[in-house]
Scaffold this active site. Structure first.
Site, short mmCIF file in Angstrom:
data_model
loop_
_atom_site.label_atom_id
_atom_site.label_comp_id
_atom_site.label_asym_id
_atom_site.label_seq_id
_atom_site.Cartn_x
_atom_site.Cartn_y
_atom_site.Cartn_z
N ARG A 59 94.69 5.48 10.87
CA ARG A 59 93.35 5.06 10.41
C ARG A 59 92.39 4.94 11.59
NH1 ARG A 59 94.36 -0.09 6.93
NH2 ARG A 59 92.09 0.02 6.56
N ASN A 96 85.84 -4.59 5.82
CA ASN A 96 86.29 -3.31 6.37
C ASN A 96 86.66 -3.46 7.85
OD1 ASN A 96 85.61 -2.31 3.87
ND2 ASN A 96 83.62 -1.53 4.53
N HIS A 113 88.16 -9.42 8.31
CA HIS A 113 89.55 -8.96 8.29
C HIS A 113 89.91 -8.17 9.55
CE1 HIS A 113 89.68 -9.35 3.64
NE2 HIS A 113 89.85 -10.50 4.25
N CYS A 121 96.99 -9.40 21.26
CA CYS A 121 98.29 -9.52 21.92
C CYS A 121 99.11 -10.63 21.24
CB CYS A 121 98.12 -9.87 23.40
SG CYS A 121 99.72 -10.03 24.24
N THR A 180 83.08 -3.47 -3.28
CA THR A 180 84.35 -4.17 -3.22
C THR A 180 84.84 -4.48 -4.63
OG1 THR A 180 85.55 -6.07 -2.30
CG2 THR A 180 83.26 -6.42 -2.91
N SER A 181 86.18 -4.44 -4.76
CA SER A 181 86.79 -4.60 -6.09
C SER A 181 86.89 -6.07 -6.49
CB SER A 181 88.20 -3.99 -6.09
OG SER A 181 88.99 -4.65 -5.09
C1 BV8 Z 1 94.67 -15.79 2.88
C2 BV8 Z 1 92.63 -5.75 6.27
C3 BV8 Z 1 95.39 -17.99 3.28
C4 BV8 Z 1 93.77 -4.92 6.68
C5 BV8 Z 1 92.97 -6.68 4.02
C6 BV8 Z 1 97.21 -15.19 -5.82
C7 BV8 Z 1 95.95 -15.51 -6.28
C8 BV8 Z 1 94.85 -15.53 -5.41
C9 BV8 Z 1 95.04 -15.22 -4.05
C10 BV8 Z 1 96.29 -14.91 -3.61
C11 BV8 Z 1 97.38 -14.89 -4.47
N1 BV8 Z 1 98.47 -14.55 -3.76
C12 BV8 Z 1 98.12 -14.35 -2.47
C13 BV8 Z 1 96.80 -14.59 -2.36
C14 BV8 Z 1 95.98 -14.51 -1.13
C15 BV8 Z 1 95.71 -13.08 -0.78
C16 BV8 Z 1 95.09 -12.34 -1.95
O1 BV8 Z 1 93.93 -12.52 -2.25
N2 BV8 Z 1 95.90 -11.50 -2.61
C17 BV8 Z 1 95.39 -10.73 -3.74
C18 BV8 Z 1 96.03 -9.34 -3.73
C19 BV8 Z 1 95.71 -11.50 -5.01
N3 BV8 Z 1 94.76 -13.12 0.31
C20 BV8 Z 1 95.20 -13.25 1.57
O2 BV8 Z 1 96.37 -13.23 1.89
C21 BV8 Z 1 94.11 -13.47 2.61
N4 BV8 Z 1 94.50 -14.60 3.41
O3 BV8 Z 1 94.51 -16.03 1.71
O4 BV8 Z 1 95.08 -16.71 3.80
C22 BV8 Z 1 95.82 -18.82 4.40
C23 BV8 Z 1 95.56 -20.18 4.29
C24 BV8 Z 1 95.95 -20.99 5.32
C25 BV8 Z 1 96.59 -20.46 6.44
C26 BV8 Z 1 96.83 -19.08 6.52
C27 BV8 Z 1 96.44 -18.26 5.49
C28 BV8 Z 1 93.98 -12.30 3.55
C29 BV8 Z 1 93.62 -11.06 2.79
C30 BV8 Z 1 93.23 -9.96 3.78
C31 BV8 Z 1 94.18 -8.78 3.67
N5 BV8 Z 1 93.66 -7.67 4.50
N6 BV8 Z 1 92.46 -5.71 4.82
C32 BV8 Z 1 93.53 -3.46 6.41
O5 BV8 Z 1 92.38 -3.02 6.22
O6 BV8 Z 1 94.55 -2.74 6.41
S1 BV8 Z 1 92.68 -6.58 2.36
C33 BV8 Z 1 91.80 -5.19 1.92
O7 BV8 Z 1 91.72 -5.14 0.49
C34 BV8 Z 1 90.33 -5.22 2.30
O8 BV8 Z 1 90.12 -5.80 3.56
C35 BV8 Z 1 89.65 -5.98 1.23
O9 BV8 Z 1 89.56 -7.34 1.53
C36 BV8 Z 1 90.60 -5.89 0.10
C37 BV8 Z 1 89.92 -5.32 -1.11
O10 BV8 Z 1 89.57 -4.05 -0.77
P1 BV8 Z 1 88.09 -3.52 -1.13
O11 BV8 Z 1 87.34 -3.48 0.14
O12 BV8 Z 1 87.48 -4.25 -2.27
O13 BV8 Z 1 88.46 -2.05 -1.57
P2 BV8 Z 1 89.10 -1.61 -2.96
O14 BV8 Z 1 89.71 -0.27 -2.75
O15 BV8 Z 1 89.93 -2.72 -3.52
O16 BV8 Z 1 87.82 -1.45 -3.89
C38 BV8 Z 1 86.84 -0.49 -3.56
C39 BV8 Z 1 85.66 -0.75 -4.46
O17 BV8 Z 1 84.62 0.13 -4.07
C40 BV8 Z 1 85.96 -0.49 -5.92
O18 BV8 Z 1 85.42 -1.55 -6.69
C41 BV8 Z 1 85.21 0.82 -6.21
O19 BV8 Z 1 84.66 0.81 -7.53
C42 BV8 Z 1 84.10 0.76 -5.22
N7 BV8 Z 1 83.64 2.08 -4.77
C43 BV8 Z 1 84.38 3.20 -4.54
N8 BV8 Z 1 83.56 4.18 -4.10
C44 BV8 Z 1 82.30 3.67 -4.04
C45 BV8 Z 1 82.34 2.33 -4.46
N9 BV8 Z 1 81.26 1.55 -4.52
C46 BV8 Z 1 80.08 2.11 -4.15
N10 BV8 Z 1 79.96 3.39 -3.74
C47 BV8 Z 1 81.03 4.19 -3.68
N11 BV8 Z 1 80.89 5.47 -3.26
#
Ligand code: BV8
Length: 237
Positions: A59, A96, A113, A121, A180-181
């Site tokens: 990436r 992003n 993120h 490190c 974002t989704s």
């Molecule tokens: C944390 C970086 C706590 C790495 C990413 C149960 C319930 C609720 C929450 C949780 C749960 N179980 C676990 C959790 C927490 C978890 C979470 O939310 N899980 C989800 C799956 C349920 N979250 C975490 O773990 C976060 N940390 O909670 O920490 C904590 C507390 C104390 C101490 C320590 C910790 C950390 C989450 C971060 C993960 N890292 N990315 C990398 O890039 O590889 S996540 C990654 O996916 C992104 O960064 C982003 O955040 C996420 C969503 O992605 P999107 O950007 O929305 O992209 P996606 O493909 O999903 O959607 C694209 C959208 O664009 C669509 O809607 C589409 O329609 C639209 N689109 C497409 N084309 C276009 C467009 N729109 C306009 N124009 C276009 N052309």
């Protein structure tokens, strides 16, 4: 801009889609090619570091082949009007890890993120700008140990600068979510946080997101068309 002085923008993978960067959850997206648990969790990294390092090396290398699109450029145009100091505040919080906001010229960017072009490190916690590959285990520039990992926030890890984000959300007059989704927290909860403090909320997305119901207004279509039109409105206001 009328009564809109302080703006928080949240961007996701959708804003970079028209630049040719895969989103996560669209058809053929990153999470279809790789299991999240294997490439975007600390456990996956511990289990198979080479798989994870190759995923991020690929990436990071892809960044040199893509350009910012009209949506990134429009936000940079908005950003530039805040430089004059006679407006309120703008904060572009991005989920992003690409550098397209910066390459378009935006200054007020916060990578909650992390970033592909930064290395963390695991031994001494130093960060450094990094554009190479980690598969060959380069040494940390600060401590010399070959312990560099991608400086990105994996699932289960704490996103960066959350205090600064919540402070901006508390002061926002307008919260705009772009591409974002609404699937991942805490980012997916920012709209409710902003609304609870009296901000108006707008969603610009290709399709309705998981959080659409929390927004006052929705516009559906490609970011490359919606964002320039919205920035023109804000600047004319
Ligand atoms: C944390 C970086 C706590 C790495 C990413 C149960 C319930 C609720 C929450 C949780 C749960 N179980 C676990 C959790 C927490 C978890 C979470 O939310 N899980 C989800 C799956 C349920 N979250 C975490 O773990 C976060 N940390 O909670 O920490 C904590 C507390 C104390 C101490 C320590 C910790 C950390 C989450 C971060 C993960 N890292 N990315 C990398 O890039 O590889 S996540 C990654 O996916 C992104 O960064 C982003 O955040 C996420 C969503 O992605 P999107 O950007 O929305 O992209 P996606 O493909 O999903 O959607 C694209 C959208 O664009 C669509 O809607 C589409 O329609 C639209 N689109 C497409 N084309 C276009 C467009 N729109 C306009 N124009 C276009 N052309």
């Amino acid at each position: 801009m009328g009564d809109i002085r302080n703006i928080v923008v949240l961007t996701g993978a959708g804003i970079s889609a028209e630049s040719g960067i895969d989103t996560f959850r669209d058809a053929g997206g990153l999470w279809e090619q790789h299991r999240v648990e294997d490439v975007a969790t600390p456990e996956g990294f511990a289990r198979d570091p080479d798989l994870v390092l190759r995923f991020y090396d690929m990436r990071r290398a892809a960044l040199t082949k893509v350009e910012p699109n009209a949506a990134h450029r429009a936000l940079a145009r908005l950003d530039a009007t805040f430089a004059q100091g006679d407006r309120g505040d703008l904060l572009i919080v991005t989920q992003n890890v690409d550098d397209l906001h910066e390459r378009a010229g935006a200054k007020r960017v916060l990578h909650m993120h992390g970033e592909l072009l930064s290395a963390l490190c695991a031994n001494c916690a130093a960060r450094e700008r990094f554009a190479g590959t980690m598969l060959d285990r380069p040494n940390c520039s600060a401590c010399g140990v070959a312990a560099l990992r991608p400086d990105v926030v994996w699932f289960g890890e704490m996103p960066y600068q959350m205090e600064r984000i919540y402070s901006a959300l508390a002061n926002a007059d307008l919260f705009v979510s772009i591409g974002t989704s609404g699937a991942v927290y805490p980012a997916a909860g920012f709209v409710q946080e902003a609304a609870a403090h009296g901000a108006r909320t707008l969603e610009l997305n290709l399709d309705p997101s998981e959080g659409s119901r929390w927004f006052d207004e929705h516009r559906h279509g490609p970011a490359g068309a919606l964002v320039p039109a919205w920035v023109d409105e804000v600047l004319a206001g």
